[in-house]
Design a protein around this motif. Structure first.
Motif, PDB file in Angstrom:
ATOM      1  N   ASP A   2       0.832  -1.278  -0.030  1.00  0.00           N
ATOM      2  CA  ASP A   2       0.114   0.173  -0.051  1.00  0.00           C
ATOM      3  C   ASP A   2       0.945   1.261  -0.128  1.00  0.00           C
ATOM      4  O   ASP A   2       0.773   2.179  -0.819  1.00  0.00           O
ATOM      5  CB  ASP A   2      -0.977   0.100   1.251  1.00  0.00           C
ATOM      6  CG  ASP A   2      -1.910  -1.121   1.127  1.00  0.00           C
ATOM      7  OD1 ASP A   2      -2.194  -1.582   0.169  1.00  0.00           O
ATOM      8  OD2 ASP A   2      -2.804  -1.209   2.370  1.00  0.00           O
ATOM      9  N   HIS A   3       1.936   1.323   0.774  1.00  0.00           N
ATOM     10  CA  HIS A   3       2.935   2.481   0.894  1.00  0.00           C
ATOM     11  C   HIS A   3       3.578   2.517  -0.362  1.00  0.00           C
ATOM     12  O   HIS A   3       3.607   3.628  -0.917  1.00  0.00           O
ATOM     13  CB  HIS A   3       4.022   2.131   1.975  1.00  0.00           C
ATOM     14  CG  HIS A   3       3.415   2.276   3.238  1.00  0.00           C
ATOM     15  ND1 HIS A   3       4.315   2.578   4.454  1.00  0.00           N
ATOM     16  CD2 HIS A   3       2.205   2.668   3.721  1.00  0.00           C
ATOM     17  CE1 HIS A   3       3.641   2.537   5.385  1.00  0.00           C
ATOM     18  NE2 HIS A   3       2.549   2.592   5.335  1.00  0.00           N
ATOM     19  N   GLY A   4       3.887   1.429  -1.042  1.00  0.00           N
ATOM     20  CA  GLY A   4       4.631   1.721  -2.350  1.00  0.00           C
ATOM     21  C   GLY A   4       3.545   2.133  -3.331  1.00  0.00           C
ATOM     22  O   GLY A   4       4.092   3.131  -4.234  1.00  0.00           O
ATOM     23  N   GLU A   5       2.288   1.932  -3.399  1.00  0.00           N
ATOM     24  CA  GLU A   5       1.437   2.471  -4.289  1.00  0.00           C
ATOM     25  C   GLU A   5       1.130   3.910  -4.270  1.00  0.00           C
ATOM     26  O   GLU A   5       0.995   4.869  -4.977  1.00  0.00           O
ATOM     27  CB  GLU A   5      -0.009   1.675  -4.281  1.00  0.00           C
ATOM     28  CG  GLU A   5       0.241   0.246  -4.824  1.00  0.00           C
ATOM     29  CD  GLU A   5      -1.080  -0.508  -4.638  1.00  0.00           C
ATOM     30  OE1 GLU A   5      -2.266   0.179  -4.236  1.00  0.00           O
ATOM     31  OE2 GLU A   5      -1.052  -1.653  -4.636  1.00  0.00           O
ATOM     32  N   ALA A   6       1.052   4.459  -2.883  1.00  0.00           N
ATOM     33  CA  ALA A   6       0.799   6.018  -2.450  1.00  0.00           C
ATOM     34  C   ALA A   6       2.149   6.616  -2.717  1.00  0.00           C
ATOM     35  O   ALA A   6       1.984   7.818  -3.203  1.00  0.00           O
ATOM     36  CB  ALA A   6       0.573   5.838  -0.860  1.00  0.00           C
ATOM     37  N   GLU A   7       3.309   6.048  -2.451  1.00  0.00           N
ATOM     38  CA  GLU A   7       4.734   6.829  -3.051  1.00  0.00           C
ATOM     39  C   GLU A   7       4.696   7.047  -4.421  1.00  0.00           C
ATOM     40  O   GLU A   7       5.161   8.051  -5.009  1.00  0.00           O
ATOM     41  CB  GLU A   7       5.873   6.074  -2.596  1.00  0.00           C
ATOM     42  CG  GLU A   7       6.002   6.153  -1.163  1.00  0.00           C
ATOM     43  CD  GLU A   7       7.528   6.256  -0.791  1.00  0.00           C
ATOM     44  OE1 GLU A   7       8.250   6.950  -1.419  1.00  0.00           O
ATOM     45  OE2 GLU A   7       8.037   5.520   0.324  1.00  0.00           O
ATOM     46  N   ARG A   8       4.103   6.038  -5.315  1.00  0.00           N
ATOM     47  CA  ARG A   8       4.089   6.304  -6.578  1.00  0.00           C
ATOM     48  C   ARG A   8       3.154   7.449  -7.134  1.00  0.00           C
ATOM     49  O   ARG A   8       3.381   8.413  -7.947  1.00  0.00           O
ATOM     50  CB  ARG A   8       4.060   5.037  -7.503  1.00  0.00           C
ATOM     51  CG  ARG A   8       5.162   4.107  -7.466  1.00  0.00           C
ATOM     52  CD  ARG A   8       4.735   2.735  -8.285  1.00  0.00           C
ATOM     53  NE  ARG A   8       3.689   1.734  -7.867  1.00  0.00           N
ATOM     54  CZ  ARG A   8       3.842   0.946  -6.809  1.00  0.00           C
ATOM     55  NH1 ARG A   8       5.136   0.876  -6.207  1.00  0.00           N
ATOM     56  NH2 ARG A   8       3.080   0.164  -6.491  1.00  0.00           N
ATOM     57  N   THR A   9       1.895   7.372  -6.503  1.00  0.00           N
ATOM     58  CA  THR A   9       0.994   8.226  -6.729  1.00  0.00           C
ATOM     59  C   THR A   9       1.700   9.786  -6.094  1.00  0.00           C
ATOM     60  O   THR A   9       1.490  10.752  -6.844  1.00  0.00           O
ATOM     61  CB  THR A   9      -0.311   8.163  -5.994  1.00  0.00           C
ATOM     62  OG1 THR A   9      -0.699   6.863  -6.634  1.00  0.00           O
ATOM     63  CG2 THR A   9      -1.405   9.337  -6.142  1.00  0.00           C
TER      64      THR A   9
ATOM     65  N   GLY B 281      -6.849  13.153  -5.925  1.00  0.00           N
ATOM     66  CA  GLY B 281      -8.043  12.183  -5.623  1.00  0.00           C
ATOM     67  C   GLY B 281      -7.406  10.624  -5.287  1.00  0.00           C
ATOM     68  O   GLY B 281      -8.076  10.158  -4.457  1.00  0.00           O
ATOM     69  N   ARG B 282      -6.597  10.395  -6.112  1.00  0.00           N
ATOM     70  CA  ARG B 282      -6.157   8.930  -6.082  1.00  0.00           C
ATOM     71  C   ARG B 282      -5.298   8.789  -4.683  1.00  0.00           C
ATOM     72  O   ARG B 282      -5.645   7.873  -4.021  1.00  0.00           O
ATOM     73  CB  ARG B 282      -5.242   8.507  -7.161  1.00  0.00           C
ATOM     74  CG  ARG B 282      -4.791   7.281  -6.947  1.00  0.00           C
ATOM     75  CD  ARG B 282      -3.730   6.800  -8.041  1.00  0.00           C
ATOM     76  NE  ARG B 282      -3.942   7.341  -9.411  1.00  0.00           N
ATOM     77  CZ  ARG B 282      -2.964   7.418 -10.386  1.00  0.00           C
ATOM     78  NH1 ARG B 282      -1.943   7.382  -9.947  1.00  0.00           N
ATOM     79  NH2 ARG B 282      -3.498   7.944 -11.473  1.00  0.00           N
ATOM     80  N   LEU B 283      -4.780   9.833  -4.383  1.00  0.00           N
ATOM     81  CA  LEU B 283      -3.915   9.817  -3.183  1.00  0.00           C
ATOM     82  C   LEU B 283      -4.787   9.652  -1.834  1.00  0.00           C
ATOM     83  O   LEU B 283      -4.623   8.840  -0.978  1.00  0.00           O
ATOM     84  CB  LEU B 283      -2.896  10.787  -2.878  1.00  0.00           C
ATOM     85  CG  LEU B 283      -1.892  10.827  -1.892  1.00  0.00           C
ATOM     86  CD1 LEU B 283      -1.025   9.554  -1.701  1.00  0.00           C
ATOM     87  CD2 LEU B 283      -1.061  12.115  -1.665  1.00  0.00           C
ATOM     88  N   MET B 284      -5.920  10.431  -1.850  1.00  0.00           N
ATOM     89  CA  MET B 284      -6.758  10.522  -0.644  1.00  0.00           C
ATOM     90  C   MET B 284      -7.305   9.299  -0.696  1.00  0.00           C
ATOM     91  O   MET B 284      -7.774   8.761   0.354  1.00  0.00           O
ATOM     92  CB  MET B 284      -7.598  11.727  -0.944  1.00  0.00           C
ATOM     93  CG  MET B 284      -7.157  13.129  -0.842  1.00  0.00           C
ATOM     94  SD  MET B 284      -8.580  14.403  -0.920  1.00  0.00           S
ATOM     95  CE  MET B 284      -7.480  15.742  -1.136  1.00  0.00           C
ATOM     96  N   ARG B 285      -8.047   8.581  -1.841  1.00  0.00           N
ATOM     97  CA  ARG B 285      -8.762   7.249  -1.588  1.00  0.00           C
ATOM     98  C   ARG B 285      -7.690   6.429  -1.157  1.00  0.00           C
ATOM     99  O   ARG B 285      -7.908   5.222  -0.250  1.00  0.00           O
ATOM    100  CB  ARG B 285      -9.098   7.035  -2.964  1.00  0.00           C
ATOM    101  CG  ARG B 285     -10.301   7.662  -3.532  1.00  0.00           C
ATOM    102  CD  ARG B 285     -10.883   6.967  -4.604  1.00  0.00           C
ATOM    103  NE  ARG B 285     -10.022   6.983  -5.758  1.00  0.00           N
ATOM    104  CZ  ARG B 285      -9.674   7.946  -6.662  1.00  0.00           C
ATOM    105  NH1 ARG B 285     -10.147   9.177  -6.488  1.00  0.00           N
ATOM    106  NH2 ARG B 285      -8.922   7.717  -7.610  1.00  0.00           N
TER     107      ARG B 285
END
Length: 187
Positions: free
Chosen positions: A78-85, A104-108
């Motif tokens: 999950d952290h990796g996905e958020a870091e890419r965003t 919006g993607r980061l907030m979700r």
């Protein structure tokens, strides 16, 4: 908001602070320059929080919970996905059409992650770990946040021991860059 207490209280306070920043962003009109400043502020807090969790919380999750490896691996993913965003967001100005999409993607992503941690992981950890272990973890997390990076580094190692060795150096470089550019200042 006050920091302190055990690791669960510390991280929950971080969650509330980031959610408050998100609410401020949502209250501003699209294209408003302050949205970018707030996004930078949220990114700084999220990266510091994530690095501290990866350095200290998730190894404890692996140790204290029978399915800790699976949980920690999912949280790190999950952290990796958020870091890419966040990395995508970092390259956008507030009036860039992609800014709202990435924000919006980061907030979700973050809100789903926080809900999962607070409703599932934290109660299980509180049940499995001794109060003194949670207190010691809080001290380690607070210390890690002081030297952690403030910018997303999606290709950096996210698990010990490499993350513990590299994060302080990246953090120093990030804080120098922030000081030179004024990023993250709340004037």
């Amino acid at each position: 908001m006050g920091h302190g207490g055990d690791v669960i209280q510390e991280l929950t306070t971080d969650h509330r602070e980031v959610d408050e920043i998100f609410a401020q962003i949502e209250a501003l009109p699209p294209g408003d320059k302050r949205r970018k400043d707030l996004a930078d502020q949220a990114t700084i807090e999220l990266v510091r929080h994530s690095v501290a969790e990866e350095m200290h919380l998730y190894p404890a999750v692996r140790r204290f919970l029978p399915d800790g490896d699976e949980i920690a691996d999912r949280e790190i993913q999950d952290h990796g996905e958020a870091e890419r965003t966040m990395k995508e967001l970092e390259g956008c100005s507030a009036d860039d059409p992609r800014f709202d999409e990435y924000m919006g993607r980061l907030m979700r992503e973050i809100r789903e992650h926080v809900t999962d941690e607070e409703q599932n992981l934290f109660p299980r950890l509180r049940e499995a770990a001794a109060p003194e272990d949670l207190e010691k973890l809080a001290e380690k997390v607070r210390s890690a946040k002081k030297t952690a990076p403030t910018r997303p580094h999606p290709s950096a190692p996210q698990t010990p021991p490499a993350n513990k060795l590299l994060a302080p150096g990246a953090g120093l470089v990030d804080r120098v860059r922030d000081a030179l550019t004024g990023r993250g200042r709340t004037d």
